[in-house]
Design a protein around this motif. Structure first.
Motif, PDB file in Angstrom:
ATOM      1  N   LEU A  23     -23.197  22.193  28.982  1.00 37.64           N
ATOM      2  CA  LEU A  23     -22.231  23.293  29.045  1.00 37.64           C
ATOM      3  C   LEU A  23     -22.309  24.031  30.374  1.00 37.64           C
ATOM      4  O   LEU A  23     -21.269  24.392  30.959  1.00 37.64           O
ATOM      5  N   LEU A  24     -23.514  24.246  30.886  1.00 42.04           N
ATOM      6  CA  LEU A  24     -23.656  24.891  32.190  1.00 42.04           C
ATOM      7  C   LEU A  24     -23.078  24.015  33.296  1.00 42.04           C
ATOM      8  O   LEU A  24     -22.435  24.512  34.224  1.00 42.04           O
ATOM      9  N   GLY A  25     -23.302  22.706  33.192  1.00 42.58           N
ATOM     10  CA  GLY A  25     -22.794  21.797  34.204  1.00 42.58           C
ATOM     11  C   GLY A  25     -21.280  21.798  34.282  1.00 42.58           C
ATOM     12  O   GLY A  25     -20.702  21.780  35.378  1.00 42.58           O
ATOM     13  N   VAL A  26     -20.625  21.829  33.125  1.00 44.00           N
ATOM     14  CA  VAL A  26     -19.166  21.800  33.088  1.00 44.00           C
ATOM     15  C   VAL A  26     -18.585  23.182  33.396  1.00 44.00           C
ATOM     16  O   VAL A  26     -17.754  23.342  34.304  1.00 44.00           O
ATOM     17  N   LEU A  27     -19.013  24.195  32.647  1.00 40.22           N
ATOM     18  CA  LEU A  27     -18.435  25.530  32.795  1.00 40.22           C
ATOM     19  C   LEU A  27     -18.853  26.207  34.094  1.00 40.22           C
ATOM     20  O   LEU A  27     -18.055  26.895  34.739  1.00 40.22           O
ATOM     21  N   GLY A  28     -20.129  26.021  34.483  1.00 39.37           N
ATOM     22  CA  GLY A  28     -20.586  26.600  35.731  1.00 39.37           C
ATOM     23  C   GLY A  28     -20.046  25.847  36.932  1.00 39.37           C
ATOM     24  O   GLY A  28     -19.619  26.446  37.920  1.00 39.37           O
ATOM     25  N   GLY A  29     -20.068  24.507  36.849  1.00 35.31           N
ATOM     26  CA  GLY A  29     -19.610  23.700  37.964  1.00 35.31           C
ATOM     27  C   GLY A  29     -18.146  23.906  38.293  1.00 35.31           C
ATOM     28  O   GLY A  29     -17.748  23.833  39.464  1.00 35.31           O
ATOM     29  N   PHE A  30     -17.331  24.152  37.285  1.00 33.80           N
ATOM     30  CA  PHE A  30     -15.901  24.353  37.513  1.00 33.80           C
ATOM     31  C   PHE A  30     -15.513  25.828  37.463  1.00 33.80           C
ATOM     32  O   PHE A  30     -14.369  26.165  37.214  1.00 33.80           O
ATOM     33  N   GLN A  31     -16.527  26.691  37.680  1.00 31.44           N
ATOM     34  CA  GLN A  31     -16.332  28.121  37.895  1.00 31.44           C
ATOM     35  C   GLN A  31     -15.663  28.839  36.727  1.00 31.44           C
ATOM     36  O   GLN A  31     -15.045  29.875  36.908  1.00 31.44           O
ATOM     37  N   VAL A  32     -15.796  28.276  35.539  1.00 34.53           N
ATOM     38  CA  VAL A  32     -15.406  29.022  34.343  1.00 34.53           C
ATOM     39  C   VAL A  32     -16.403  30.154  34.139  1.00 34.53           C
ATOM     40  O   VAL A  32     -16.055  31.241  33.683  1.00 34.53           O
ATOM     41  N   ILE A  33     -17.658  29.883  34.514  1.00 34.30           N
ATOM     42  CA  ILE A  33     -18.706  30.905  34.539  1.00 34.30           C
ATOM     43  C   ILE A  33     -18.955  31.272  35.994  1.00 34.30           C
ATOM     44  O   ILE A  33     -19.119  30.402  36.849  1.00 34.30           O
ATOM     45  N   ALA A  34     -18.980  32.550  36.288  1.00 33.23           N
ATOM     46  CA  ALA A  34     -19.187  33.011  37.668  1.00 33.23           C
ATOM     47  C   ALA A  34     -20.567  32.611  38.167  1.00 33.23           C
ATOM     48  O   ALA A  34     -21.549  32.646  37.416  1.00 33.23           O
ATOM     49  N   PRO A  35     -20.696  32.234  39.455  1.00 30.91           N
ATOM     50  CA  PRO A  35     -21.973  31.790  40.013  1.00 30.91           C
ATOM     51  C   PRO A  35     -22.934  32.951  40.278  1.00 30.91           C
ATOM     52  O   PRO A  35     -23.117  33.389  41.415  1.00 30.91           O
ATOM     53  N   ASP A  36     -23.522  33.469  39.220  1.00 31.05           N
ATOM     54  CA  ASP A  36     -24.506  34.548  39.340  1.00 31.05           C
ATOM     55  C   ASP A  36     -25.898  33.956  39.527  1.00 31.05           C
ATOM     56  O   ASP A  36     -26.286  33.018  38.815  1.00 31.05           O
ATOM     57  N   PHE A  37     -26.669  34.479  40.475  1.00 30.19           N
ATOM     58  CA  PHE A  37     -27.992  33.919  40.799  1.00 30.19           C
ATOM     59  C   PHE A  37     -28.913  33.901  39.588  1.00 30.19           C
ATOM     60  O   PHE A  37     -29.468  32.863  39.224  1.00 30.19           O
ATOM     61  N   TRP A  38     -29.098  35.073  38.970  1.00 24.89           N
ATOM     62  CA  TRP A  38     -30.063  35.156  37.875  1.00 24.89           C
ATOM     63  C   TRP A  38     -29.597  34.405  36.630  1.00 24.89           C
ATOM     64  O   TRP A  38     -30.407  33.823  35.909  1.00 24.89           O
ATOM     65  N   LEU A  39     -28.308  34.387  36.382  1.00 20.80           N
ATOM     66  CA  LEU A  39     -27.794  33.611  35.251  1.00 20.80           C
ATOM     67  C   LEU A  39     -28.056  32.125  35.464  1.00 20.80           C
ATOM     68  O   LEU A  39     -28.498  31.422  34.550  1.00 20.80           O
ATOM     69  N   GLY A  40     -27.800  31.645  36.680  1.00 14.13           N
ATOM     70  CA  GLY A  40     -28.068  30.239  36.976  1.00 14.13           C
ATOM     71  C   GLY A  40     -29.550  29.920  36.926  1.00 14.13           C
ATOM     72  O   GLY A  40     -29.953  28.889  36.391  1.00 14.13           O
ATOM     73  N   PHE A  41     -30.362  30.820  37.481  1.00 10.33           N
ATOM     74  CA  PHE A  41     -31.812  30.596  37.513  1.00 10.33           C
ATOM     75  C   PHE A  41     -32.388  30.544  36.101  1.00 10.33           C
ATOM     76  O   PHE A  41     -33.121  29.609  35.744  1.00 10.33           O
ATOM     77  N   VAL A  42     -32.060  31.535  35.280  1.00  6.07           N
ATOM     78  CA  VAL A  42     -32.600  31.593  33.916  1.00  6.07           C
ATOM     79  C   VAL A  42     -31.979  30.511  33.037  1.00  6.07           C
ATOM     80  O   VAL A  42     -32.674  29.845  32.261  1.00  6.07           O
ATOM     81  N   GLY A  43     -30.650  30.318  33.153  1.00  6.16           N
ATOM     82  CA  GLY A  43     -29.973  29.344  32.312  1.00  6.16           C
ATOM     83  C   GLY A  43     -30.454  27.928  32.561  1.00  6.16           C
ATOM     84  O   GLY A  43     -30.831  27.210  31.624  1.00  6.16           O
ATOM     85  N   LEU A  44     -30.471  27.504  33.823  1.00  5.25           N
ATOM     86  CA  LEU A  44     -30.933  26.159  34.143  1.00  5.25           C
ATOM     87  C   LEU A  44     -32.434  26.027  33.915  1.00  5.25           C
ATOM     88  O   LEU A  44     -32.915  24.971  33.498  1.00  5.25           O
ATOM     89  N   GLY A  45     -33.168  27.106  34.181  1.00  3.48           N
ATOM     90  CA  GLY A  45     -34.601  27.077  33.913  1.00  3.48           C
ATOM     91  C   GLY A  45     -34.890  26.889  32.436  1.00  3.48           C
ATOM     92  O   GLY A  45     -35.789  26.122  32.059  1.00  3.48           O
ATOM     93  N   LEU A  46     -34.115  27.574  31.592  1.00  5.11           N
ATOM     94  CA  LEU A  46     -34.295  27.435  30.145  1.00  5.11           C
ATOM     95  C   LEU A  46     -33.914  26.035  29.685  1.00  5.11           C
ATOM     96  O   LEU A  46     -34.641  25.417  28.893  1.00  5.11           O
ATOM     97  N   ALA A  47     -32.783  25.513  30.182  1.00  4.55           N
ATOM     98  CA  ALA A  47     -32.339  24.185  29.783  1.00  4.55           C
ATOM     99  C   ALA A  47     -33.351  23.112  30.183  1.00  4.55           C
ATOM    100  O   ALA A  47     -33.783  22.299  29.346  1.00  4.55           O
ATOM    101  N   LEU A  48     -33.735  23.111  31.452  1.00  2.88           N
ATOM    102  CA  LEU A  48     -34.682  22.098  31.930  1.00  2.88           C
ATOM    103  C   LEU A  48     -36.074  22.317  31.347  1.00  2.88           C
ATOM    104  O   LEU A  48     -36.816  21.356  31.114  1.00  2.88           O
ATOM    105  N   GLY A  49     -36.422  23.583  31.081  1.00  6.10           N
ATOM    106  CA  GLY A  49     -37.713  23.874  30.461  1.00  6.10           C
ATOM    107  C   GLY A  49     -37.798  23.321  29.044  1.00  6.10           C
ATOM    108  O   GLY A  49     -38.817  22.744  28.646  1.00  6.10           O
ATOM    109  N   LEU A  50     -36.737  23.504  28.261  1.00  5.96           N
ATOM    110  CA  LEU A  50     -36.701  22.953  26.909  1.00  5.96           C
ATOM    111  C   LEU A  50     -36.770  21.432  26.930  1.00  5.96           C
ATOM    112  O   LEU A  50     -37.473  20.813  26.109  1.00  5.96           O
TER     113      LEU A  50
END
Length: 311
Positions: A23-50
């Protein structure tokens, strides 16, 4: 089947992680979700961490964990090996997507392509995980049309609920993501009930008679094959009482589906930060419920090898 916690956690954590990554790859990559630093850091960190935690946990069920790398060599014939290969390949575009989003603050261009490839890799990996179990003919509860779609639905469900919690927590709430997470949870609930109904009505044709080819009379052992518990009985002869199964099904429905649905529905009418609190609670409760659901997935499965032991 014996529900080892390492495998239970693996299927739950990686399912949620890959769902969130897709979901982050699709929505973030196509700017449906704004490119916020901390959102990307925590979101991708949580996904890859899990994902990483789940993959590491799965090695705990191996007799020789140090030889886990050898599983990658059997990708031509083994779904387990294909899963390992797909999971490693997926880390490459996911890492590039993370670098573009977090370090460069971009989600378009090559970063969007990396996000899309990461999403495709996540979906393929979840499919290979589901096929590990769906391809096992000796276990009728898994070798059915419900197993693979169930893995995909639950991954989308847990991933979307996690994404909604992240967006709410960072004050970037999306009504579309909230609605999708609610609908995905309802879909997962319906699919689980349908799967249970199918398994409960399952008529397994294999018996000791058909296994030996002796159609007349009733085949039975004159004496037990072993004098004590062995590996096969421990891993494949695990049995759960019907009353315990019924109670755990109720707990699964409450934690994995009912409570998250109520919490997510209430989020529509709540202001921040209460919407964020309810969304995070929904994600936490659902994850706990999915651990129970995965435990039942293994505990209720019956392997035909138990016929040899009179079970």
């Amino acid at each position: 089947m014996h529900p080892a916690f390492s495998v239970v956690f693996f299927t739950t954590a990686t399912g949620a992680g890959y769902g969130l990554l897709a979901l982050l790859g699709v929505l973030g990559g196509f700017q449906v979700i704004a490119p916020d630093f901390w959102l990307g850091f925590v979101g991708l960190g949580l996904a890859l961490g899990l994902i990483a935690a789940g993959l590491l946990s799965s090695t705990g069920h191996l007799g020789r964990p140090e030889r886990a790398w050898q599983a990658f060599s059997q990708w031509r014939s083994s779904w387990l090996s294909r899963e390992g290969v797909a999971s490693v390949i997926t880390f490459t575009p996911a890492g590039l997507f993370g670098i573009g989003w977090v370090l460069f603050g971009r989600t378009g261009g090559w970063v969007a392509i990396a996000g899309l490839l990461a999403a495709i890799g996540a979906i393929i990996t979840v499919c290979t995980t589901g096929m590990i179990y769906a391809s096992l003919r000796p276990i009728a509860q898994w070798h059915s049309r419900y197993t693979l779609p169930g893995y995909l639905i639950f991954s989308a469900m847990t991933g979307s609920v996690l994404l909604n919690a992240l967006l709410q927590a960072f004050g970037a709430a999306s009504m579309a993501v909230l609605a999708f997470s609610l609908l995905a949870t309802l879909a997962g609930w319906g699919w689980k009930l349908t799967t249970w109904r199918y398994n409960d009505r399952l008529d397994i044709p294999t018996t000791a008679n058909t296994a030996t080819g002796l159609a007349g009379g009733t085949v039975r052992s004159l004496e037990w094959p072993h004098t004590e518990e062995n590996y096969l009985l421990k891993e494949m002869g695990f049995r759960i009482a019907r009353k315990h199964s019924a109670r755990l099904r109720q707990i699964t429905q409450l934690l994995a589906f009912a409570l998250p649905v109520l919490l997510l529905a209430a989020t529509f009418a709540l202001p921040w930060p209460f919407a964020a609190i309810f969304s995070v609670l929904a994600a936490m409760v659902q994850f706990a419920g999915m651990l129970v659901e995965r435990w039942l997935f293994f505990a209720e499965a019956k392997h035909t090898v138990t016929l040899y032991y009179g079970r």
